[in-house]
Design a protein around this motif. Structure first.
Motif, PDB file in Angstrom:
ATOM      1  N   UNK A 294      -0.664   1.054   8.687  1.00 30.81           N
ATOM      2  CA  UNK A 294      -1.815   2.175   8.533  1.00 30.81           C
ATOM      3  C   UNK A 294      -0.500   3.984   8.360  1.00 30.81           C
ATOM      4  N   UNK A 295       0.758   3.651   8.752  1.00 31.48           N
ATOM      5  CA  UNK A 295       1.409   4.757   8.534  1.00 31.48           C
ATOM      6  C   UNK A 295       1.241   4.933   7.035  1.00 31.48           C
ATOM      7  N   UNK A 296       1.822   3.752   6.717  1.00 30.03           N
ATOM      8  CA  UNK A 296       2.337   3.525   5.069  1.00 30.03           C
ATOM      9  C   UNK A 296       1.072   3.958   3.927  1.00 30.03           C
ATOM     10  N   UNK A 297       0.021   3.527   4.661  1.00 27.67           N
ATOM     11  CA  UNK A 297      -1.766   3.773   3.531  1.00 27.67           C
ATOM     12  C   UNK A 297      -1.651   5.578   3.906  1.00 27.67           C
TER      13      UNK A 297
ATOM     14  N   UNK B  60      -1.744   8.331   0.674  1.00 28.46           N
ATOM     15  CA  UNK B  60      -3.064   8.101   1.046  1.00 28.46           C
ATOM     16  C   UNK B  60      -4.197   6.840  -0.033  1.00 28.46           C
ATOM     17  N   UNK B  61      -3.727   5.779   0.555  1.00 32.11           N
ATOM     18  CA  UNK B  61      -4.442   4.409   0.473  1.00 32.11           C
ATOM     19  C   UNK B  61      -4.831   4.096   1.354  1.00 32.11           C
ATOM     20  N   UNK B  62      -6.228   3.648   0.457  1.00 33.30           N
ATOM     21  CA  UNK B  62      -6.829   2.206   1.987  1.00 33.30           C
ATOM     22  C   UNK B  62      -6.247   1.637   2.779  1.00 33.30           C
ATOM     23  N   UNK B  63      -5.588   1.537   3.876  1.00 35.56           N
ATOM     24  CA  UNK B  63      -5.280   0.431   4.908  1.00 35.56           C
ATOM     25  C   UNK B  63      -5.842  -0.818   4.231  1.00 35.56           C
ATOM     26  N   UNK B  64      -7.274  -1.025   3.879  1.00 33.10           N
ATOM     27  CA  UNK B  64      -7.013  -2.428   3.475  1.00 33.10           C
ATOM     28  C   UNK B  64      -6.394  -2.801   1.963  1.00 33.10           C
ATOM     29  N   UNK B  65      -6.034  -2.381   1.357  1.00 32.79           N
ATOM     30  CA  UNK B  65      -5.382  -2.138   0.141  1.00 32.79           C
ATOM     31  C   UNK B  65      -4.068  -2.542   0.370  1.00 32.79           C
ATOM     32  N   UNK B  66      -3.467  -1.758   1.379  1.00 31.11           N
ATOM     33  CA  UNK B  66      -1.745  -2.103   1.829  1.00 31.11           C
ATOM     34  C   UNK B  66      -1.958  -3.496   2.718  1.00 31.11           C
TER      35      UNK B  66
ATOM     36  N   UNK C 176      -0.063 -10.123   0.101  1.00 24.09           N
ATOM     37  CA  UNK C 176       0.756 -10.924  -1.297  1.00 24.09           C
ATOM     38  C   UNK C 176       2.521 -10.914  -1.340  1.00 24.09           C
ATOM     39  N   UNK C 177       2.650  -9.862  -0.861  1.00 24.24           N
ATOM     40  CA  UNK C 177       4.642 -10.699  -0.965  1.00 24.24           C
ATOM     41  C   UNK C 177       4.879 -11.322  -0.037  1.00 24.24           C
ATOM     42  N   UNK C 178       4.188 -11.634   1.183  1.00 24.28           N
ATOM     43  CA  UNK C 178       4.714 -12.542   1.831  1.00 24.28           C
ATOM     44  C   UNK C 178       4.635 -14.281   2.069  1.00 24.28           C
ATOM     45  N   UNK C 179       6.189 -14.564   2.115  1.00 20.06           N
ATOM     46  CA  UNK C 179       6.618 -16.175   1.752  1.00 20.06           C
ATOM     47  C   UNK C 179       6.723 -16.533   3.167  1.00 20.06           C
ATOM     48  N   UNK C 180       6.858 -17.674   2.747  1.00 27.74           N
ATOM     49  CA  UNK C 180       7.261 -19.049   4.243  1.00 27.74           C
ATOM     50  C   UNK C 180       8.464 -19.466   3.804  1.00 27.74           C
TER      51      UNK C 180
END
Length: 184
Positions: free
Chosen positions: A136-139, A143-149, A155-159
């Motif tokens: 939320x803070x970064x979005x 000026x980005x939609x929270x959903x996009x962030x 997409x960046x998360x990995x196990x």
């Protein structure tokens, strides 16, 4: 006197084999097998080094995701934990400042990894929950939609721990670089 010359020869051979030859062999193997990791996993943007995938960096701008706290202020030369007791007033003060910086409340508690430093103080990853907490803070700052962030975070998360440690984590530097590539 009869033992000095053989002792020096033995020392010289041992030094050459154990220090010079072994080090060269390991370095050569690492360079051939995994050159990116052998050279520090340095990430470059436009030909300029911006950091390492393996060492946390201090990000403080609201436009970026923040890493875990560091007991060594993100100085890779002195990687270490704080060695302070969990009841230390210094740790309590740092935790309170961190919680306030994130704006955490009892209704919206901060994930533990965003409050506690890692053992070495340089962990480049945060939990998926820690990244989503900051979305939320970064979005808003970008000026980005929270959903996009949030999609970018997913997409960046990995196990990386496999079946024994299935929790997904996010590399903070890579996530911040992906944000910068969005252009806002």
């Amino acid at each position: 006197m009869q033992y000095i010359l053989p002792s020096i020869r033995l020392w010289l051979v041992t030094f050459l084999v154990c220090v010079v030859l072994y080090t060269a062999l390991i370095l050569g193997f690492a360079q051939a097998a995994t050159p990116f990791a052998a050279n520090g996993s340095i990430v470059a943007v436009g030909g300029k080094a911006v950091g390492s995938e393996l060492v946390a960096q201090k990000f403080t701008s609201p436009r970026y995701f923040w890493p875990r706290p560091s007991a060594v202020d993100y100085n890779a030369m002195g990687a270490a934990g704080s060695n302070k007791s969990p009841t230390s007033p210094d740790l309590t003060k740092r935790a309170e400042e961190t919680i306030a910086a994130y704006g955490a409340t009892p209704d919206r508690p901060l994930p533990a990894d965003l409050v506690a430093a890692s053992g070495g103080g340089l962990d480049p990853h945060i939990s998926l929950a820690g990244a989503l907490y900051q979305a939320g803070r970064v979005a808003e700052a970008r000026g980005l939609p929270r959903g996009e962030v949030e999609r970018l975070i997913e997409a960046q998360a990995a196990s990386v721990g496999g079946p024994l440690a299935p929790e997904r984590i996010v590399n903070v530097l890579q996530l911040n670089l992906a944000l910068d590539r969005l252009g806002r």
